[in-house]
Design a protein around this motif. Structure first.
Motif, short mmCIF file in Angstrom:
data_model
loop_
_atom_site.label_atom_id
_atom_site.label_comp_id
_atom_site.label_asym_id
_atom_site.label_seq_id
_atom_site.Cartn_x
_atom_site.Cartn_y
_atom_site.Cartn_z
N UNK A 1 32.94 -1.83 29.05
CA UNK A 1 32.57 -1.11 27.85
C UNK A 1 31.15 -0.53 27.92
N UNK A 2 30.55 -0.54 29.12
CA UNK A 2 29.20 -0.04 29.24
C UNK A 2 29.18 1.49 29.25
N UNK A 3 27.99 2.07 29.05
CA UNK A 3 27.86 3.52 28.98
C UNK A 3 28.27 4.19 30.29
N UNK A 4 27.85 3.64 31.41
CA UNK A 4 28.16 4.25 32.70
C UNK A 4 29.67 4.41 32.89
N UNK B 1 13.96 15.78 28.56
CA UNK B 1 13.84 14.84 29.67
C UNK B 1 15.20 14.46 30.21
N UNK B 2 16.09 14.07 29.34
CA UNK B 2 17.43 13.72 29.79
C UNK B 2 18.43 14.30 28.81
N UNK B 3 19.17 15.32 29.19
CA UNK B 3 20.12 15.93 28.26
C UNK B 3 21.28 14.99 27.99
N UNK B 4 21.24 14.32 26.85
CA UNK B 4 22.29 13.35 26.53
C UNK B 4 23.52 14.13 26.07
N UNK B 5 24.29 14.58 27.06
CA UNK B 5 25.39 15.49 26.79
C UNK B 5 26.65 14.76 26.36
N UNK B 6 26.85 13.57 26.87
CA UNK B 6 28.13 12.88 26.64
C UNK B 6 28.15 12.18 25.30
N UNK B 7 29.25 12.36 24.57
CA UNK B 7 29.38 11.69 23.28
C UNK B 7 29.31 10.19 23.43
N UNK B 8 29.74 9.68 24.60
CA UNK B 8 29.72 8.23 24.82
C UNK B 8 28.30 7.68 24.78
N UNK C 1 23.88 -3.51 29.35
CA UNK C 1 24.63 -2.76 28.35
C UNK C 1 24.94 -1.34 28.80
N UNK C 2 24.05 -0.73 29.57
CA UNK C 2 24.27 0.66 29.96
C UNK C 2 25.04 0.80 31.26
N UNK C 3 24.91 -0.21 32.16
CA UNK C 3 25.57 -0.10 33.47
C UNK C 3 26.40 -1.32 33.84
N UNK C 4 26.48 -2.30 32.97
CA UNK C 4 27.17 -3.56 33.26
C UNK C 4 26.67 -4.15 34.57
#
Length: 480
Positions: A257-260, A128-135, A187-190
Motif C-alpha cells: 500500500x506504499x506510494x511507490x 521541485x518535484x511535479x507531484x503528478x500522480x493522484x496516488x 510509508x512511501x517505498x515500503x
C-alpha cells in the motif's frame, strides 16, 4: 599600412564596443528607475547577499532590511537572482491568493539540478518535484492517512526502544532525522532494510546541506558535494524502483500500500506508465517535504519541552490519559490522535518560534504592483514566516513559549504560516501532524529530558538546527 592606422583600427573597435556596452547599461538603468521597484540592496557582484544571509540567518537578515528599506517588501539578490521579499500577513495573503495568476512556483536551479532528473520535468511547471500522480496526493489526505497511524505508532515504539532507551544521553536532532527518514521510507517505498535506509539517508543529508547554497560547482564547496550526493541518491532510488517494478511484473498483483507501488501502476491520459525517473522525482519530492522539516520540528518541540517543565507536565498528562485508555500492546488509532489537542497547540507554538521551513519561492508571471512598487516579470519572490511569527502585533510577548495562543480562534489570518497557504499549502500538513503527535506520545510516555548545553546556538542550513544536535540527558519514567 601606416602603423598609426593599424593601431587605430583595433582601438576604434574597442572604443565602439565600449560605447555600445555603456549605452545599453545606461538604458537598462534608466528603464529600471522608471519602474519603481522595491528598495533594497543587490549586495556584492555575483554572490549578491548570500554571505549576509548566511552570517545573520534569515530572521535577523529580514528584520534588518524591513527596518532599513520597507516593512512591506524589499529587494535583494540571492542565488544569482533578483528577488523581492514579501513581508507581513498582507504579503503572505497576496502571494497565497495570486497563485497561477500573477505568480507561479519556482525553485533555484541549484535545487533542481541537485535533487532531480531535470530532463523529465515539464519546464512550465517550474517545481521541485511535479507531484503528478493522484496516488501521491491520496496518501496525504486525512482519510488515507488513518490507515498509517498504527504503523507510525509501531515504528515510534521501536525507535524509542532501540535508539533512546539504551542510553543516558543522546543527541536529539540526528535521532529525529533517523526516525522521520525511516518512517518516510517505510510509508512511501515500503523499505525497511536498515542498511539501505542508512545509505540513502547519508546522501540525502549531503544533498540537503548543499542544495540551498551559492551554485559554485568547485571541489570542496557544499554545492559540489550536493551534486555528487544527488547522483548517488538518484542512482540508489532507481535501483529500488527497478527492483519493485520487476517484482510487480512477475507477480502481476501486489498487496503493498506504499506510494511507490501505487505509482508504478499509475498511467497518464495516454495510458502510459510513469517512467522510473519521473517516479524518482516524485519520491524525492515527498522525502524532502516529509523528512527534514519534520525532524527539525520534533527536535525543537523536545527543546521547548525541556525548557518548559510545566508545559511538559501538561503534555504528559494528556498523553497518559490516552495511553491508560488502551489495552496492553494496543496501538494508537486516529481517534486517539484527535484527542491530542493540547499537545498540538504545543507543537504549533514550537513551529511558530522555530519554523523548519523558512518560506518558499515564486516567480512573477507578469509585471504587477504591490505596496506601491513594481515587481517586474521574471523577478523571483520569497514569502517567509519570519516577518509575522515573531511580530508582537500578532503574537504578544513573542519570545515567550505560550501554547494558549492557539486556543479558540487562534492567530490572525496569514500570521501563522509554517505550512504556507492558498493552493500550494503544504500537502503534507496532516502527515506532519500525525508524525509529530505520535512521536510526542511515545516520547513523553517514556522519558523526561534535560538539556546538556543551555546556551547551545542555533545555526541555519536549509533549515534551522541546534549547532550541537541538541544533546540531552534522558530520565526514564518508571514502568507501571
Amino acid at each position: 599600412m601606416d602603423p598609426a592606422v593599424a593601431f587605430s583600427l583595433p582601438a576604434l573597435v574597442v572604443l565602439t564596443l565600449s560605447f555600445v556596452i555603456l549605452l545599453s547599461y545606461l538604458i537598462r538603468r534608466i528603464s529600471s528607475t522608471d519602474a519603481k521597484t522595491p528598495p533594497g540592496s543587490s549586495g556584492w557582484p555575483i554572490v549578491g547577499e548570500n554571505v549576509h544571509l548566511g552570517i545573520l540567518g534569515p530572521p535577523k537578515f529580514i528584520k534588518k532590511r524591513m527596518e532599513k528599506f520597507s516593512p512591506y517588501v524589499f529587494k535583494t539578490s540571492l542565488l544569482g537572482e533578483k528577488m523581492a521579499f514579501f513581508c507581513g500577513p498582507q504579503g503572505n495573503k497576496f502571494v497565497f491568493t495570486n497563485e497561477n495568476k500573477l505568480l507561479t512556483s519556482w525553485w533555484p536551479k541549484s535545487v533542481t539540478k541537485v535533487l532531480l532528473f531535470t530532463e523529465v520535468i515539464d519546464e512550465n511547471q517550474k517545481v521541485v518535484a511535479p507531484l503528478l500522480a493522484n496516488s501521491v496526493h491520496d496518501i496525504l489526505k486525512p482519510e488515507a492517512l488513518k490507515q498509517y497511524v498504527s504503523t507510525m505508532d509501531s515504528m515510534a515504539r521501536h525507535h524509542m526502544e532501540t535508539d533512546w532507551a539504551p542510553y543516558d544521553e543522546v543527541k536529539v536532532h540526528p535521532l529525529s532525522q533517523k526516525y522521520t527518514f525511516s518512517l518516510s521510507c517505510k510509508l512511501f517505498m515500503d523499505e525497511d532494510d536498515n542498511d539501505k535506509v542508512a545509505k540513502v539517508l547519508k546522501n540525502f543529508n549531503i544533498v540537503t546541506n548543499g542544495m540551498i547554497s551559492l551554485p559554485l560547482d568547485f571541489p570542496g564547496t557544499a554545492y559540489n558535494r550536493a551534486i555528487k550526493g544527488g547522483k548517488v541518491l538518484r542512482g540508489g532510488l532507481l535501483k529500488i524502483i527497478a527492483t519493485r517494478r520487476k517484482e510487480l511484473m512477475e507477480n502481476k498483483e501486489t498487496t503493498r500500500q506504499d506510494v511507490l507501488s501505487k505509482m508504478l501502476l499509475v498511467t497518464n491520459e495516454d495510458g502510459k506508465l510513469m517512467s522510473e525517473k519521473e517516479i524518482s522525482n516524485n519520491i524525492i519530492g515527498l522525502l524532502v517535504a516529509s523528512y527534514e522539516t519534520s525532524s527539525v520540528a520534533i527536535t525543537f518541540i523536545l527543546k521547548h519541552l525541556a525548557e518548559n517543565p510545566h508545559i511538559y507536565d501538561q503534555v504528559r498528562k494528556e498523553q497518559m490519559e490516552i495511553a491508560e485508555s488502551k489495552q496492553p500492546g494496543e496501538l494508537l488509532s486516529w481517534e486517539d490522535v484527535e484527542k491530542m489537542k493540547y499537545s498540538w497547540n504545543v507543537a504549533r507554538e514550537s513551529l511558530r518560534l522555530a519554523p523548519p521551513g523558512q518560506g518558499a519561492f515564486r516567480e512573477a508571471l507578469t509585471d504587477f504592483t504591490y505596496a506601491g512598487f513594481t515587481i517586474p516579470k521574471g523577478w523571483k519572490i520569497f514569502w517567509n514566516v519570519n516577518t509575522t511569527h515573531n511580530d508582537p502585533k500578532y503574537f504578544p510577548n513573542p519570545e515567550k513559549f505560550n501554547p494558549s495562543r492557539f486556543e479558540g480562534s487562534g492567530p490572525a489570518p496569514y500570521s501563522f504560516v509554517p505550512f504556507g497557504g492558498g493552493p500550494r499549502m503544504c500537502p503534507g500538513k496532516e502527515y506532519a501532524r500525525l508524525e509529530i503527535l505520535i512521536f510526542m506520545h511515545n516520547f513523553v510516555k517514556n522519558f523526561k529530558l534535560e538539556k546538556l548545553n543551555p546556551k547551545e546556538k542555533i545555526v541555519y542550513r536549509s533549515t534551522p538546527v541546534p549547532a550541537e544536535g541538541l544533546p540531552v540527558r534522558l530520565n526514564p519514567h518508571a514502568k507501571n
